[in-house]
Design an enzyme around this catalytic site. Structure first.
Site, PDB file in Angstrom:
ATOM      1  N   LYS A   1      30.200   7.181  12.474  1.00 20.13           N
ATOM      2  CA  LYS A   1      29.839   7.308  13.896  1.00 20.13           C
ATOM      3  C   LYS A   1      30.321   8.637  14.446  1.00 20.13           C
ATOM      4  O   LYS A   1      29.600   9.282  15.196  1.00 20.13           O
ATOM      5  CB  LYS A   1      30.419   6.138  14.702  1.00 20.13           C
ATOM      6  CG  LYS A   1      29.676   4.852  14.425  1.00 20.13           C
ATOM      7  CD  LYS A   1      29.634   3.910  15.602  1.00 20.13           C
ATOM      8  CE  LYS A   1      28.566   2.847  15.355  1.00 20.13           C
ATOM      9  NZ  LYS A   1      29.038   1.494  15.408  1.00 20.13           N
TER      10      LYS A   1
ATOM     11  N   LYS B   1      20.769   0.525   6.168  1.00 13.36           N
ATOM     12  CA  LYS B   1      20.995  -0.927   6.242  1.00 13.36           C
ATOM     13  C   LYS B   1      20.123  -1.544   7.340  1.00 13.36           C
ATOM     14  O   LYS B   1      19.935  -0.924   8.386  1.00 13.36           O
ATOM     15  CB  LYS B   1      22.476  -1.121   6.568  1.00 13.36           C
ATOM     16  CG  LYS B   1      22.919  -2.522   6.771  1.00 13.36           C
ATOM     17  CD  LYS B   1      24.378  -2.578   7.192  1.00 13.36           C
ATOM     18  CE  LYS B   1      24.490  -2.742   8.693  1.00 13.36           C
ATOM     19  NZ  LYS B   1      25.633  -3.506   9.167  1.00 13.36           N
TER      20      LYS B   1
ATOM     21  N   LYS C   1      21.005  -4.569  13.486  1.00 14.89           N
ATOM     22  CA  LYS C   1      20.651  -5.043  14.829  1.00 14.89           C
ATOM     23  C   LYS C   1      20.369  -3.881  15.750  1.00 14.89           C
ATOM     24  O   LYS C   1      19.578  -3.958  16.654  1.00 14.89           O
ATOM     25  CB  LYS C   1      21.865  -5.739  15.438  1.00 14.89           C
ATOM     26  CG  LYS C   1      22.199  -7.040  14.871  1.00 14.89           C
ATOM     27  CD  LYS C   1      23.413  -7.532  15.638  1.00 14.89           C
ATOM     28  CE  LYS C   1      24.111  -8.616  14.884  1.00 14.89           C
ATOM     29  NZ  LYS C   1      25.541  -8.395  14.801  1.00 14.89           N
TER      30      LYS C   1
HETATM   31  P1  ATP Z   1      25.095  -3.709  13.212  1.00 13.43           P
HETATM   32  O1  ATP Z   1      23.817  -4.098  12.582  1.00 13.43           O
HETATM   33  O2  ATP Z   1      24.992  -3.495  14.696  1.00 13.43           O
HETATM   34  O3  ATP Z   1      25.782  -2.611  12.470  1.00 13.43           O
HETATM   35  P2  ATP Z   1      26.203  -5.877  11.865  1.00 13.43           P
HETATM   36  O4  ATP Z   1      25.040  -6.806  11.842  1.00 13.43           O
HETATM   37  O5  ATP Z   1      26.564  -5.148  10.646  1.00 13.43           O
HETATM   38  O6  ATP Z   1      26.059  -4.929  13.103  1.00 13.43           O
HETATM   39  P3  ATP Z   1      27.816  -8.145  12.283  1.00 13.43           P
HETATM   40  O7  ATP Z   1      26.816  -8.862  13.057  1.00 13.43           O
HETATM   41  O8  ATP Z   1      29.205  -8.374  12.716  1.00 13.43           O
HETATM   42  O9  ATP Z   1      27.531  -6.611  12.277  1.00 13.43           O
HETATM   43  O10 ATP Z   1      27.690  -8.532  10.749  1.00 13.43           O
HETATM   44  C1  ATP Z   1      27.913  -9.850  10.372  1.00 13.43           C
HETATM   45  C2  ATP Z   1      27.850  -9.991   8.888  1.00 13.43           C
HETATM   46  O11 ATP Z   1      26.542  -9.692   8.422  1.00 13.43           O
HETATM   47  C3  ATP Z   1      28.795  -9.060   8.150  1.00 13.43           C
HETATM   48  O12 ATP Z   1      29.401  -9.780   7.105  1.00 13.43           O
HETATM   49  C4  ATP Z   1      27.891  -7.995   7.607  1.00 13.43           C
HETATM   50  O13 ATP Z   1      28.406  -7.427   6.426  1.00 13.43           O
HETATM   51  C5  ATP Z   1      26.606  -8.779   7.345  1.00 13.43           C
HETATM   52  N1  ATP Z   1      25.439  -7.909   7.400  1.00 13.43           N
HETATM   53  C6  ATP Z   1      25.012  -7.178   8.456  1.00 13.43           C
HETATM   54  N2  ATP Z   1      23.898  -6.481   8.156  1.00 13.43           N
HETATM   55  C7  ATP Z   1      23.608  -6.781   6.856  1.00 13.43           C
HETATM   56  C8  ATP Z   1      22.577  -6.381   5.954  1.00 13.43           C
HETATM   57  N3  ATP Z   1      21.635  -5.543   6.325  1.00 13.43           N
HETATM   58  N4  ATP Z   1      22.592  -6.892   4.709  1.00 13.43           N
HETATM   59  C9  ATP Z   1      23.541  -7.767   4.308  1.00 13.43           C
HETATM   60  N5  ATP Z   1      24.548  -8.174   5.114  1.00 13.43           N
HETATM   61  C10 ATP Z   1      24.600  -7.704   6.369  1.00 13.43           C
END
Ligand code: ATP
Ligand code: LTN
Length: 329
Positions: free
Chosen positions: A111, A193, A196
């Site tokens: 970031k 990745k 969200k």
């Molecule tokens: P952001 O997408 O805003 O970076 P995030 O989705 O990574 O946020 P969290 O919602 O806290 O953050 O993630 C919850 C769980 O989902 C964590 O264990 C994270 O590793 C997993 N996760 C998030 N995105 C992925 C992805 N694209 N593939 C696999 N696991 C994921």
């Protein structure tokens, strides 16, 4: 029974990446482990959230936890802010973490490298709060996606250091990363990745997307011009990602899917992936609607917080005593 703990930030709508990388694994673990799952609402305000959106996302996140199969009779489900020990131990953990350690955290480094403005102090100390989340509950395992591994490793370092300084206090947790689906990639840019916070929304499937939209996103997923269905992650990352999604949701191996579709066009494979994804989403959305209508969320969160507080308060008390923060009356 070994204990497992994990959290998800209600920063936005939960995604297919969250489901495959995290949520669905929580569900499969709840029979064999004592499962503690919480909504990390303190973690999500490290960046500005519109209050009305946040409130809605919190409810949706709990409803989706339940809709995906988390059972409040088997798992403890609660809101981070309902258990005050998180913030308190979070501060204590920050006092036991070095700046050098926080500077090394990739999430933070990425970031800052992007030159993001208005980065908060909360974002910087976020891994200390995450360490507190985990250590409060003597969690043996922390199921997370690949991106969170480094934070769990830091938690282990902080815990070990604390134990050495003050005597055995914390259980040293282990990250648990699923073999398939630990990093689902964006459908519009398979080098990133699925997130969200995807600006265009095209690369990310939200669990509450209507099924037509979800299908459209899959059918227009970025692939390549090689035109051969095979497993070549380096040269065909988009295709690989689609096969991985279908494999994670169907329980079939990636090789099995490749065998069935090899020699056929990408369109056929995409239709299959869309069928698998939409059928899973339909089940989740039906349950979600029932849960929202049944108004059971509040009660589940109150019960969850009560159960969680019992464990967390005891750990915090022990920590405060060991550090010397308390006067014995
Ligand atoms: P952001 O997408 O805003 O970076 P995030 O989705 O990574 O946020 P969290 O919602 O806290 O953050 O993630 C919850 C769980 O989902 C964590 O264990 C994270 O590793 C997993 N996760 C998030 N995105 C992925 C992805 N694209 N593939 C696999 N696991 C994921
Ligand atoms: N940092 C995690 C969410 C999170 C978490 C936790 C995960 C907060 N506290 C404790 C596991 C254990 C994320 O951004 N995905």
């Amino acid at each position: 029974m070994k204990r497992m703990l994990s959290g998800i930030k209600p920063t936005g709508q939960l995604t297919l990446g969250n489901y495959i990388g995290a949520l669905r694994n929580f569900v499969s673990y709840q029979d064999d482990y004592e499962m503690i799952v919480f909504i990390a609402n303190l973690h999500c305000i490290t960046e500005y959230q519109d209050p009305a959106d946040l409130r809605k996302n919190l409810t949706d996140a709990v409803a989706l936890y339940l809709a995906c199969g988390l059972d409040p009779n088997k798992s403890t489900i609660f809101l981070q802010t309902d258990v005050h020990a998180h913030a308190e131990l979070g501060y204590i953990m920050a006092c036991n973490t070095y700046l050098g350690e926080l500077n090394r955290m990739t999430q933070f480094k990425d970031k800052s490298a992007k030159g993001e403005k208005n980065m908060t102090a909360g974002l910087y100390t976020y891994p200390c709060l995450m360490a507190a989340d985990i250590l409060l509950y003597d969690a043996n395992y922390v199921p997370v996606g690949e991106d969170q591994k480094q934070h769990v490793e830091l938690t282990r370092d902080i815990a070990q250091r604390f134990n050495n300084k003050y005597g055995e206090t914390f259980v040293i947790p282990e990250p648990l990363i699923a073999k398939v689906g630990a990093r689902i990639m964006s459908l519009s840019d398979p080098s990133k990745k699925m997130s969200k916070s995807d600006e265009t929304n095209k690369g990310c499937i939200y669990l509450l997307d209507d099924l037509k939209t979800a299908r459209k996103k899959i059918m227009s997923a970025v692939t390549d011009s090689i035109g051969v269905i095979q497993l070549d992650k380096a040269n065909q990352p988009g295709l690989y990602n689609l096969i991985e999604i279908a494999s994670a949701l169907s329980g079939r191996t990636m090789e099995d899917i490749v065998n069935e579709y090899s020699g056929q066009g990408y369109g056929k494979l995409k239709t299959y992936v869309a069928d698998v994804v939409c059928s899973e989403m339909e089940k989740i959305q039906n349950r979600y609607n029932e849960i929202i209508a049944s108004r059971q969320i509040e009660k589940i969160l109150i019960d969850g917080a009560e159960k969680a507080s019992k464990i967390a308060d005891k750990t915090l008390q022990d920590v405060k005593k060991k550090i010397g923060l308390e006067i014995k009356y």
